[in-house]
Every structure is written in structure tokens, then in C-alpha cells.
Design a protein around this motif. Structure first.
Motif, PDB file in Angstrom:
ATOM      1  N   ILE A 185       0.851  -1.186   0.000  1.00  0.00           N
ATOM      2  CA  ILE A 185       0.000   0.000   0.000  1.00  0.00           C
ATOM      3  C   ILE A 185       0.888   1.239   0.000  1.00  0.00           C
ATOM      4  O   ILE A 185       1.955   1.239   0.614  1.00  0.00           O
ATOM      5  CB  ILE A 185      -0.943   0.017   1.238  1.00  0.00           C
ATOM      6  N   ARG A 239      -1.008  -3.274   4.223  1.00  0.00           N
ATOM      7  CA  ARG A 239      -2.447  -3.245   4.496  1.00  0.00           C
ATOM      8  C   ARG A 239      -2.786  -3.958   5.800  1.00  0.00           C
ATOM      9  O   ARG A 239      -3.584  -3.470   6.605  1.00  0.00           O
ATOM     10  CB  ARG A 239      -3.217  -3.945   3.366  1.00  0.00           C
ATOM     11  N   MET A 290     -11.522   0.706   4.795  1.00  0.00           N
ATOM     12  CA  MET A 290     -11.053   1.108   3.462  1.00  0.00           C
ATOM     13  C   MET A 290     -10.665  -0.098   2.622  1.00  0.00           C
ATOM     14  O   MET A 290     -10.924  -0.152   1.409  1.00  0.00           O
ATOM     15  CB  MET A 290      -9.839   2.029   3.589  1.00  0.00           C
ATOM     16  N   GLU A 321      -9.347   3.210  -2.140  1.00  0.00           N
ATOM     17  CA  GLU A 321      -8.110   2.798  -1.482  1.00  0.00           C
ATOM     18  C   GLU A 321      -7.811   1.322  -1.771  1.00  0.00           C
ATOM     19  O   GLU A 321      -6.659   0.940  -1.956  1.00  0.00           O
ATOM     20  CB  GLU A 321      -8.200   3.025   0.029  1.00  0.00           C
ATOM     21  N   LYS A 322      -8.879   0.496  -1.819  1.00  0.00           N
ATOM     22  CA  LYS A 322      -8.689  -0.924  -2.107  1.00  0.00           C
ATOM     23  C   LYS A 322      -8.326  -1.127  -3.568  1.00  0.00           C
ATOM     24  O   LYS A 322      -7.425  -1.910  -3.903  1.00  0.00           O
ATOM     25  CB  LYS A 322      -9.970  -1.693  -1.764  1.00  0.00           C
ATOM     26  N   ILE A 351      -3.495   5.247  -0.175  1.00  0.00           N
ATOM     27  CA  ILE A 351      -4.254   6.064   0.766  1.00  0.00           C
ATOM     28  C   ILE A 351      -3.760   7.499   0.644  1.00  0.00           C
ATOM     29  O   ILE A 351      -2.551   7.746   0.698  1.00  0.00           O
ATOM     30  CB  ILE A 351      -4.053   5.586   2.221  1.00  0.00           C
ATOM     31  N   ASP A 352      -4.668   8.418   0.488  1.00  0.00           N
ATOM     32  CA  ASP A 352      -4.306   9.834   0.428  1.00  0.00           C
ATOM     33  C   ASP A 352      -4.513  10.468   1.803  1.00  0.00           C
ATOM     34  O   ASP A 352      -5.608  10.420   2.361  1.00  0.00           O
ATOM     35  CB  ASP A 352      -5.151  10.566  -0.616  1.00  0.00           C
TER      36      ASP A 352
END
Length: 327
Positions: free
Chosen positions: A164, A177, A190, A197-198, A203-204
Motif C-alpha cells: 500500500i 495493508r 477502506m 483505497e482498495k 491512501i491519500d
């Protein structure tokens, strides 16, 4: 003299050295014997008096982690009644290889006797760690936890099987993750549903810098340092609230309680209200009103009143009125 004259018999915490004939010598050193993690020696010296010396054998272990010893040292008659002739007890004494423990025997010893050393506790000592009993029931747990945290730290630092990407305001960090999902129910959601995100494996977090995000991840992975935590605790409090990491939120709460002063009290009060930290709010109110520090920061408070939450301002003034009634 036979080799048995130098041999020390041991169990896990007890060492016994049998002396059958002392008259013929003034100095005798035992063979090494193992208790705990260290090899030990006993020395019997006869000069103007009689002395028993105990010390750990010089090794890298005893030099880097000298033992802290609690023990009972006895001289026991080796006759059938095993009567204790004299004894000495020490507690939590640091014994280095170059600084042996010396016990002066004050009673005359004749015939055969036994030097009996009962180790009540053994702790490790090192500059980096708190003394820890090697016989604690949770020593295995502590060792396991430390090894697991070290492995998690390596996973993060060396990007081992990362899956991730965390995109901060000024850069990106790789993560895992599984770790994020286990530490935060928000992250878990998420990755559990068909959210972006998935799908994008990213992720932001635009409201945190890379440095702040790194501190956040270091906490989640269990490898954050104390100074790093103190430096970033305000933003860590925000992240803990946003991503529902309750243990981090409480850690920040307790830390912020410890160093309230005139320079930070208004900011702490605002955070206490925003993140629902009642103990911090009460402590800030007490500092400002009961201890009269509000008068020392009148200019800052006037500015604070302009932007602070209205309900919070009302609470402050209510606290002031209540304190006036108490006089």
C-alpha cells in the motif's frame, strides 16, 4: 588435591562448594559454575581473616550486561545437622567482573564446611535497558514482543512486501495493508469494501506531511522513539482521532497533560474540546482560572476568544464566575 576440591555443585538457583580441608592453603579458587546466564567463581582467602569472594567470569556478556544480584550466602557445617555457622544477605547489588563481592567471615572455621550460595534473583543491567529479572514469568513474553517489534520495524524500513502507498502532502511512504487494518478500524474499512483505497492500493492523507506520516506509521508499527513522539504528538492526536486509533489518542492525551504551561495552554484547551479529552480540558481550565494564569496571558486570551469555539468560551467564563463566587 583432587579436582573435586574445586568443583561447585549447582541447581537452577543454588550453588554449594564443599571445603574438606582448608588448613593446608591460604587461597582457593573454584571451578566456574553456571547460574542464570553467567559463569561464576568463588574464591576463599585466608590471611589475617577469612574472606569469601564471588564474581562473574569475564566475558562479553558480563562486561556489557553485568548481573544485579540478590542472594543469601551461608557457611554451613557439613556434619549431619547441616547447621548454618554464619550467613550474609545482599539485595540488588551490581557485581561487575572487576568488582567482586567480598564477604568477611567473622567466626573461626574449623573442620569441614560448605559455602552455600542461594540466588534469590538475578537481573540484567545495561546502559540502554531497565534492569529486568531473568527469572520473571514474562521474560519470554518480553523477548518475543521485542523480536516481533524489531521485525515489524524492518518490514517498514526496508519495504519488505509492502502493498500500500500512503500519499502525504509532500511525498509518499510504503506500508502494509494488514498492519494498518489491524491497528485502525478506519483503514480496515477502506480495505474491506470496494473503495478507491482498495482498488488503487493507495491512501491519500493530504493533511499530513511525510514526516508526520512516518511518525504515525512508526507508532502503528510499535517502533516510535520518545523524542519523535513528543515532536509530533499534536498531529498524532489528530491522526489518532481521524483513524480511530484509541491507544494512540490516549497516549497523546496523557502526554499533553504533563507539560501544560502559559505558552501552550490555550492550544491544549482547544484540542481538548475538539477531540473530547475531558481530563486535559479540566487541567487547562484549572491552570487558567484556579491558578490565575489567565491574567498572565491576557493578550493571547483576547485573540483566542475571537476564533475559539463558542461553547468552549462559555465554559471558560462560567468557570471564572464560579471561581469568583468561591472567594
Amino acid at each position: 588435591m583432587s579436582d573435586s576440591a574445586y568443583r561447585v555443585e549447582t541447581t537452577s538457583r543454588l550453588a554449594q562448594w564443599r571445603i574438606d580441608n582448608l588448613a593446608s592453603c591460604t587461597y582457593r579458587k573454584s571451578d566456574p559454575f553456571k547460574i542464570g546466564m553467567w559463569n561464576w567463581h568463588l574464591i576463599l582467602e585466608k590471611d589475617r581473616g577469612l574472606f569469601i569472594r564471588l564474581y562473574p567470569e569475564l566475558t562479553n556478556l558480563s562486561r556489557e550486561k553485568p548481573p544485579i544480584v540478590s542472594l543469601i550466602l551461608r557457611v554451613v557445617s557439613s556434619s549431619g545437622d547441616r547447621k548454618a555457622l554464619t550467613h550474609s544477605e545482599i539485595k540488588d547489588k551490581l557485581i561487575k567482573p572487576s568488582e567482586d563481592y567480598v564477604w568477611a567471615i567473622e567466626v573461626p572455621l574449623t573442620g569441614k564446611f560448605i559455602i552455600d550460595v542461594e540466588f534469590l534473583d538475578l537481573k540484567t543491567a545495561s546502559p540502554k535497558d531497565e534492569p529486568c529479572s531473568i527469572w520473571d514469568d514474562d521474560i519470554m513474553q518480553k523477548t518475543s514482543n521485542a523480536a516481533a517489534l524489531q521485525s515489524l520495524g524492518r518490514m517498514l524500513a526496508e519495504h519488505i512486501h509492502t502493498d500500500i502507498m500512503i500519499n502525504a502532502s509532500d511525498g509518499s511512504i510504503q506500508g502494509h495493508r494488514a498492519v494498518l487494518a489491524a491497528r485502525s478500524p478506519v483503514f480496515s474499512s477502506m480495505f474491506s469494501y470496494n473503495l478507491k483505497e482498495k482498488e488503487l492500493s493507495a491512501i491519500d492523507i493530504p493533511d499530513m506531511s511525510v514526516e508526520d506520516c512516518q511518525a504515525f506509521l512508526n507508532y502503528l508499527y510499535g517502533i516510535i522513539k520518545h523524542e519523535e513522539f513528543l515532536t509530533h504528538r499534536q498531529v498524532l492526536l489528530h491522526a489518532a482521532d481521524k483513524y480511530d486509533v484509541s491507544d494512540l489518542k490516549e497516549a497523546c492525551h496523557q502526554s499533553l497533560l504533563r507539560d501544560i504551561d502559559s505558552k501552550n495552554v490555550l492550544e491544549r484547551l482547544q484540542n481538548a474540546s475538539l477531540y473530547e479529552l475531558p481530563e486535559l480540558k479540566m487541567s487547562c481550565m484549572k491552570y487558567l482560572v484556579k491558578f490565575g494564569k489567565l491574567y498572565d496571558i491576557r493578550d493571547d486570551f483576547k485573540e483566542f476568544v475571537q476564533y475559539a469555539d463558542r461553547d468552549l468560551i462559555a465554559e471558560i467564563f462560567n468557570e471564572i464566575i464560579t471561581s469568583w463566587k468561591g472567594f
